[in-house]
Write an enzyme that holds these catalytic residues in place. Structure first.
Site, PDB file in Angstrom:
ATOM      1  N   SER A 188       0.827  -1.204   0.000  1.00 54.25           N
ATOM      2  CA  SER A 188       0.000   0.000   0.000  1.00 54.25           C
ATOM      3  C   SER A 188       0.866   1.261   0.000  1.00 54.25           C
ATOM      4  CB  SER A 188      -0.942   0.035   1.213  1.00 54.25           C
ATOM      5  OG  SER A 188      -1.467   1.328   1.424  1.00 54.25           O
ATOM      6  N   TYR A 235      -2.988   1.028  10.739  1.00 55.90           N
ATOM      7  CA  TYR A 235      -2.820   0.583   9.356  1.00 55.90           C
ATOM      8  C   TYR A 235      -1.435   0.937   8.829  1.00 55.90           C
ATOM      9  CZ  TYR A 235      -4.095  -0.271   4.462  1.00 55.90           C
ATOM     10  OH  TYR A 235      -4.156  -0.758   3.172  1.00 55.90           O
TER      11      TYR A 235
END
Length: 250
Positions: free
Chosen positions: A142, A155
Site C-alpha cells: 500500500s 494501518y
C-alpha cells in the site's frame, strides 16, 4: 513446468479478486483464500471458463490453524506452490491515536502483519522443500508503506512493517530461489475506496475527493511480477491513480 500454482489471500473482493482473476485468465491455477465463502464463490463465477482452475478455501489469515489448513490443502491437492500474493488486510475507522482502542490496534496487526507473516512462512516452507525448488512471494504494501494518512497509526504501522517482511523474505530466500517483492497501491477503485466517495481527510485537515483508477491494472501488475523467471525480480512497484495526492500526501 506447464501448470503454475498460486495462492491469493483476500480473493473475495477488491485487489485480491482482481489479482486472482488476472492470474486465472493467464492460465494459473489459483487457491482463493478469504473469510467469506460466498464472496470466494462469486470470484469463481466471475472467472468464467477459467473457474475450474480456481480453488476457493475459506481462511482467516490471522488464525494460525486456518493458515496451516490452507497450505496443507495446497500440498495435498497440488504438491507445490509457485506464487503467493499476500493481499488480505483490514483497517479501523480513522481517528486520533489517543482514542484508538487496544483491541482495534491488535486486530489490524493480526490480520495485516501477522497474517502476512503466517502465509509467507507456510509458503516459504513449501517452496523450499519442493522440486524444482523456489517460488515467488509478493506482499501488498500500500501507499501507506511509504507515507501515512492522518489518523491511521494502526494501518500505517503494519504497512511499513510489511516492507521489512518483504526485504527479509527476499534476503532469506536467496539460497532457495525464493524471491519476494511488494506492490504498493494507491486508490485503486475497490469497495474500500468507495467509502471515500464523499472525501477523505488530508494532511491539512480538509476533506477532499481523490481520484481512483481501475483495479484491473493492479491485477495485471501482479501477473507481470508472478511471471518473471526466478533469476529476476521486481522488488517494489508502486501503482496509483496518477493525480492521487500521495507525494508528501499533498
Amino acid at each position: 513446468m506447464t501448470t503454475k500454482y498460486a495462492v491469493v489471500t483476500g480473493a473475495g473482493s477488491g485487489v485480491g479478486r482482481a489479482a486472482a482473476l488476472a492470474l486465472l485468465a493467464d492460465g494459473w491455477s489459483v487457491a482463493l483464500a478469504g473469510r467469506r465463502a460466498d464472496a470466494l464463490a462469486e470470484t469463481v463465477t466471475m472467472a468464467g471458463n477459467a473457474g475450474p482452475r480456481a480453488m476457493p478455501v475459506s481462511t482467516d489469515v490471522g488464525n494460525p490453524e486456518a493458515v496451516n489448513a490452507l497450505f496443507a490443502h495446497i500440498r495435498s491437492e497440488w504438491g507445490r506452490l509457485d506464487f503467493l500474493f499476500n493481499n488480505a488486510g483490514g483497517n479501523v475507522p480513522a481517528g486520533p491515536i489517543e482514542d484508538l482502542k487496544y483491541e482495534d490496534w491488535a486486530r489490524v496487526v493480526q490480520v495485516n502483519l501477522t497474517g502476512s507473516f503466517l502465509c509467507a512462512q507456510a509458503a516459504f516452507r513449501i517452496m523450499k522443500e519442493q522440486d524444482p525448488q523456489g517460488g515467488r512471494i509478493v506482499n501488498n504494501g500500500s501507499i501507506s508503506a511509504h507515507v501515512p494518512r492522518p489518523d491511521s497509526v494502526a494501518y500505517t504501522s503494519t504497512k511499513h512493517a510489511i516492507t521489512g517482511l518483504t526485504k527479509t523474505l527476499a534476503l532469506d530466500g536467496r539460497k532457495y530461489d525464493i524471491v519476494s517483492g511488494q506492490v504498493d497501491i494507491g486508490n485503486a477503485a475497490t469497495p474500500m475506496t468507495a467509502r471515500m466517495a464523499k472525501g477523505v481527510k488530508q494532511a491539512n485537515g480538509e476533506m477532499k475527493v481523490e481520484p481512483t483508477f481501475d483495479v484491473a491494472h493492479v491485477g495485471n501488475s501482479v501477473v507481470m511480477m508472478a511471471n518473471l523467471p526466478l533469476d529476476a525480480n521486481i522488488q517494489f512497484i508502486t501503482i496509483t491513480a496518477a493525480k492521487m495526492p500521495w507525494i508528501a500526501r499533498g
